[in-house]
Motif scaffolding. Structure first.
Motif, PDB file in Angstrom:
ATOM      1  N   LEU A 112      63.211  40.860  57.061  1.00  0.00           N
ATOM      2  CA  LEU A 112      64.714  40.827  57.011  1.00  0.00           C
ATOM      3  C   LEU A 112      65.037  40.055  58.046  1.00  0.00           C
ATOM      4  O   LEU A 112      66.035  40.717  59.036  1.00  0.00           O
ATOM      5  CB  LEU A 112      64.871  42.447  57.161  1.00  0.00           C
ATOM      6  CG  LEU A 112      64.583  43.035  55.879  1.00  0.00           C
ATOM      7  CD1 LEU A 112      64.578  44.355  56.009  1.00  0.00           C
ATOM      8  CD2 LEU A 112      65.176  42.583  54.500  1.00  0.00           C
ATOM      9  N   GLY A 113      64.718  39.027  58.557  1.00  0.00           N
ATOM     10  CA  GLY A 113      65.289  38.224  59.757  1.00  0.00           C
ATOM     11  C   GLY A 113      64.481  38.625  60.956  1.00  0.00           C
ATOM     12  O   GLY A 113      63.316  38.386  61.079  1.00  0.00           O
ATOM     13  N   TYR A 114      65.137  39.372  61.912  1.00  0.00           N
ATOM     14  CA  TYR A 114      64.672  39.541  63.066  1.00  0.00           C
ATOM     15  C   TYR A 114      63.784  41.065  62.936  1.00  0.00           C
ATOM     16  O   TYR A 114      63.201  41.633  63.910  1.00  0.00           O
ATOM     17  CB  TYR A 114      65.828  39.705  64.171  1.00  0.00           C
ATOM     18  CG  TYR A 114      66.318  38.323  64.343  1.00  0.00           C
ATOM     19  CD1 TYR A 114      65.611  37.367  65.017  1.00  0.00           C
ATOM     20  CD2 TYR A 114      67.609  38.437  64.237  1.00  0.00           C
ATOM     21  CE1 TYR A 114      66.003  36.149  65.194  1.00  0.00           C
ATOM     22  CE2 TYR A 114      68.367  36.724  64.754  1.00  0.00           C
ATOM     23  CZ  TYR A 114      67.190  36.031  65.077  1.00  0.00           C
ATOM     24  OH  TYR A 114      67.878  34.670  65.370  1.00  0.00           O
ATOM     25  N   VAL A 115      63.716  41.539  61.835  1.00  0.00           N
ATOM     26  CA  VAL A 115      63.079  42.508  61.654  1.00  0.00           C
ATOM     27  C   VAL A 115      61.965  42.716  60.530  1.00  0.00           C
ATOM     28  O   VAL A 115      62.255  41.689  59.658  1.00  0.00           O
ATOM     29  CB  VAL A 115      63.866  43.873  61.574  1.00  0.00           C
ATOM     30  CG1 VAL A 115      64.734  44.222  63.014  1.00  0.00           C
ATOM     31  CG2 VAL A 115      64.905  43.956  60.465  1.00  0.00           C
ATOM     32  N   THR A 116      61.189  43.671  60.403  1.00  0.00           N
ATOM     33  CA  THR A 116      60.217  43.483  59.247  1.00  0.00           C
ATOM     34  C   THR A 116      59.875  45.233  58.840  1.00  0.00           C
ATOM     35  O   THR A 116      59.485  45.925  59.558  1.00  0.00           O
ATOM     36  CB  THR A 116      58.797  42.794  59.542  1.00  0.00           C
ATOM     37  OG1 THR A 116      59.161  41.618  60.115  1.00  0.00           O
ATOM     38  CG2 THR A 116      58.119  42.833  58.483  1.00  0.00           C
ATOM     39  N   LEU A 117      59.957  45.104  57.463  1.00  0.00           N
ATOM     40  CA  LEU A 117      59.707  46.591  56.965  1.00  0.00           C
ATOM     41  C   LEU A 117      58.091  46.404  56.714  1.00  0.00           C
ATOM     42  O   LEU A 117      57.637  45.567  55.900  1.00  0.00           O
ATOM     43  CB  LEU A 117      60.542  46.908  55.509  1.00  0.00           C
ATOM     44  CG  LEU A 117      60.109  48.253  55.085  1.00  0.00           C
ATOM     45  CD1 LEU A 117      60.690  49.311  55.809  1.00  0.00           C
ATOM     46  CD2 LEU A 117      61.011  48.287  53.679  1.00  0.00           C
ATOM     47  N   ILE A 118      57.438  47.647  57.184  1.00  0.00           N
ATOM     48  CA  ILE A 118      56.107  47.561  57.050  1.00  0.00           C
ATOM     49  C   ILE A 118      55.603  48.947  56.701  1.00  0.00           C
ATOM     50  O   ILE A 118      56.328  49.904  56.678  1.00  0.00           O
ATOM     51  CB  ILE A 118      55.168  47.180  58.164  1.00  0.00           C
ATOM     52  CG1 ILE A 118      55.391  48.225  59.300  1.00  0.00           C
ATOM     53  CG2 ILE A 118      55.498  45.813  58.807  1.00  0.00           C
ATOM     54  CD1 ILE A 118      54.627  47.857  60.943  1.00  0.00           C
ATOM     55  N   TYR A 124      72.084  41.494  55.962  1.00  0.00           N
ATOM     56  CA  TYR A 124      71.943  40.507  57.050  1.00  0.00           C
ATOM     57  C   TYR A 124      71.074  39.389  56.684  1.00  0.00           C
ATOM     58  O   TYR A 124      71.343  38.107  56.975  1.00  0.00           O
ATOM     59  CB  TYR A 124      71.519  41.248  58.182  1.00  0.00           C
ATOM     60  CG  TYR A 124      71.033  40.164  59.346  1.00  0.00           C
ATOM     61  CD1 TYR A 124      72.163  39.536  59.924  1.00  0.00           C
ATOM     62  CD2 TYR A 124      69.896  39.740  59.466  1.00  0.00           C
ATOM     63  CE1 TYR A 124      71.789  38.550  60.928  1.00  0.00           C
ATOM     64  CE2 TYR A 124      69.422  38.858  60.487  1.00  0.00           C
ATOM     65  CZ  TYR A 124      70.358  38.086  61.211  1.00  0.00           C
ATOM     66  OH  TYR A 124      70.182  37.310  62.047  1.00  0.00           O
ATOM     67  N   ALA A 125      69.810  39.636  56.086  1.00  0.00           N
ATOM     68  CA  ALA A 125      69.000  38.643  55.868  1.00  0.00           C
ATOM     69  C   ALA A 125      69.288  37.837  54.732  1.00  0.00           C
ATOM     70  O   ALA A 125      69.035  36.487  54.480  1.00  0.00           O
ATOM     71  CB  ALA A 125      67.776  39.512  55.444  1.00  0.00           C
ATOM     72  N   ALA A 126      70.294  38.505  53.812  1.00  0.00           N
ATOM     73  CA  ALA A 126      70.658  37.379  52.533  1.00  0.00           C
ATOM     74  C   ALA A 126      72.121  36.618  53.139  1.00  0.00           C
ATOM     75  O   ALA A 126      72.363  35.512  52.629  1.00  0.00           O
ATOM     76  CB  ALA A 126      71.441  38.521  51.504  1.00  0.00           C
ATOM     77  N   ASP A 127      72.570  37.004  54.498  1.00  0.00           N
ATOM     78  CA  ASP A 127      73.677  36.324  54.673  1.00  0.00           C
ATOM     79  C   ASP A 127      73.401  36.023  56.499  1.00  0.00           C
ATOM     80  O   ASP A 127      73.841  36.987  57.164  1.00  0.00           O
ATOM     81  CB  ASP A 127      74.815  37.192  54.412  1.00  0.00           C
ATOM     82  CG  ASP A 127      76.209  36.145  54.938  1.00  0.00           C
ATOM     83  OD1 ASP A 127      76.228  34.974  55.668  1.00  0.00           O
ATOM     84  OD2 ASP A 127      77.324  36.712  54.882  1.00  0.00           O
ATOM     85  N   LYS A 128      73.079  34.975  56.794  1.00  0.00           N
ATOM     86  CA  LYS A 128      72.731  34.799  58.253  1.00  0.00           C
ATOM     87  C   LYS A 128      74.198  34.375  59.003  1.00  0.00           C
ATOM     88  O   LYS A 128      73.722  33.961  60.213  1.00  0.00           O
ATOM     89  CB  LYS A 128      71.694  33.708  58.508  1.00  0.00           C
ATOM     90  CG  LYS A 128      70.363  34.064  57.754  1.00  0.00           C
ATOM     91  CD  LYS A 128      69.702  35.449  58.704  1.00  0.00           C
ATOM     92  CE  LYS A 128      68.179  35.471  58.148  1.00  0.00           C
ATOM     93  NZ  LYS A 128      67.263  34.278  58.405  1.00  0.00           N
ATOM     94  N   SER A 129      75.142  34.557  58.540  1.00  0.00           N
ATOM     95  CA  SER A 129      76.363  34.226  59.261  1.00  0.00           C
ATOM     96  C   SER A 129      76.848  34.907  60.400  1.00  0.00           C
ATOM     97  O   SER A 129      77.480  34.774  61.237  1.00  0.00           O
ATOM     98  CB  SER A 129      77.827  34.196  58.286  1.00  0.00           C
ATOM     99  OG  SER A 129      77.823  35.804  57.980  1.00  0.00           O
ATOM    100  N   LEU A 130      76.068  36.221  60.704  1.00  0.00           N
ATOM    101  CA  LEU A 130      76.027  37.068  61.849  1.00  0.00           C
ATOM    102  C   LEU A 130      75.333  36.388  63.034  1.00  0.00           C
ATOM    103  O   LEU A 130      75.627  36.893  64.009  1.00  0.00           O
ATOM    104  CB  LEU A 130      75.590  38.420  61.329  1.00  0.00           C
ATOM    105  CG  LEU A 130      76.518  39.265  60.622  1.00  0.00           C
ATOM    106  CD1 LEU A 130      75.768  40.538  60.108  1.00  0.00           C
ATOM    107  CD2 LEU A 130      77.933  39.482  61.117  1.00  0.00           C
ATOM    108  N   THR A 131      74.701  35.445  62.662  1.00  0.00           N
ATOM    109  CA  THR A 131      73.652  34.936  63.760  1.00  0.00           C
ATOM    110  C   THR A 131      74.601  34.355  64.951  1.00  0.00           C
ATOM    111  O   THR A 131      75.187  33.487  64.759  1.00  0.00           O
ATOM    112  CB  THR A 131      72.401  33.812  63.280  1.00  0.00           C
ATOM    113  OG1 THR A 131      71.810  34.599  62.186  1.00  0.00           O
ATOM    114  CG2 THR A 131      71.723  33.607  64.431  1.00  0.00           C
TER     115      THR A 131
END
Length: 345
Positions: free
Chosen positions: A237-243, A338-345
């Protein structure tokens, strides 16, 4: 002469306090009972003497007498019941989310924020206080003072499944499975960073030498207990990962310390550096977005999702699973958006 270092380990599944002390190279010869009185916190001479008489004190893996004199580089191991508390465990009418119950055991889906058993500064409002109210009697075996029915535990701010024994047979039967690492435990964790592939973290886990409230991972056996965590990537999910984490051993703070050691602390974990922006620019819209996520999930993103074990009566393997709670789910959904829309970066 430098101070000797005591590595005090207390596993999830164990009912005793295990202490290991390596004598300094310059250690002057000293009776072991006096040596331990100087080195072990929050104990008494009587407790030390009783432990020696019971054969619970070993030097270099051999049972000794109180008159034994500690020598340089001796390895002293000590097993003590948890220190007695000054107050009784009081029954409190606290709601419990009971997932399953029969004559031998029950499973609880613990909410984040609930302490599992009474202890320093937490003598009320715990899971054990609630269990004492909801059940007429819980087993208390030697070394289990203040923790009736418990054969394992999870951290205060970790949510999820716990199994509680309702009689001594169930407690003994379940404790053996935890000790032999045959219990199936899976956790969901949201971690900082992009984990590229599945993996395994191993090492000797022990108290951090600078901050004994947290655990650290060491390469040296004498500094801790062997620990193994397997993890599988579920969602990036971008800068994080679900594990998903599968525990092979059950040491204190195992997942939290393991993930920090590989540079991927749990999202929101204040003790292990996950309560700040670890990945991504710490400014602008992204900073505000992360702070909003922290507000939704003001704890470590860790949930004990499933628990499987052999039932003490039927001897059949049973497996239970619970969904992630609302706070975890809300933060996870924001990261998905957020992962679907990186406009927050």
């Amino acid at each position: 002469m430098t101070e000797d270092i005591a590595f005090i380990e207390q596993e999830e599944q164990e009912l005793f306090e295990h202490i290991r002390i390596v004598a300094d190279k310059g250690q002057a010869q000293l009776r072991v009972d006096k040596f331990l009185m100087n080195r072990v916190e929050n104990t008494s001479r009587n407790r030390i003497q009783n432990a020696i008489d019971a054969g619970s004190v070993r030097v270099n893996d051999k049972v000794i007498k109180a008159s034994y004199k500690v020598k340089p580089l001796d390895i002293i191991t000590l097993v003590l019941p948890d220190p007695p508390r000054d107050t009784e465990v009081y029954a409190e009418d606290i709601p419990l989310n009971i997932v399953y119950e029969d004559d031998d055991l029950l499973l609880v889906n613990k909410e984040a924020g609930m302490v599992v058993h009474p202890g320093f500064n937490n003598y009320t409002g715990t899971l054990v206080n609630a269990l004492t109210f909801h059940l007429n009697q819980l087993p208390t075996l030697p070394g289990n003072t203040g923790r009736p029915g418990l054969v394992h535990r999870i951290d205060k701010d970790t949510s999820g499944l716990l199994v509680i024994a309702k009689n001594e047979w169930a407690m003994t039967f379940l404790a053996k499975q935890f000790y032999e690492h045959t219990i199936h435990r899976r956790y969901l964790a949201l971690v900082w960073g992009d984990l590229k592939e599945d993996g395994t973290v191993t090492g000797y886990i022990g108290r951090d030498l600078k901050d004994r409230r947290i655990m650290n991972l060491y390469n040296e056996e004498e500094k801790g207990k062997w620990s193994v965590t397997h993890y599988k990537v579920l969602e990036r999910l971008g800068y994080v990962t679900l594990i998903e984490c599968r525990l092979e051993t059950g040491r204190t703070h195992q997942i939290r310390a393991h993930l920090k050691s590989i540079g991927h602390p749990l999202f929101g974990d204040a003790s292990y550096g996950g309560d700040r922006i670890v990945k991504g620019a710490a400014n602008g819209k992204y900073k505000q977005f992360v702070e909003n996520c922290f507000a939704l999930l003001p704890r470590q993103a860790l949930h004990a999702k499933s628990l499987g074990f052999e039932h003490p009566k039927s001897k059949q393997f049973v497996d239970f699973e619970v969904e992630i709670p609302a706070d975890f789910s809300a933060a996870l959904e924001k990261w998905r958006n957020y992962a679907a829309d990186k406009s927050l970066t």
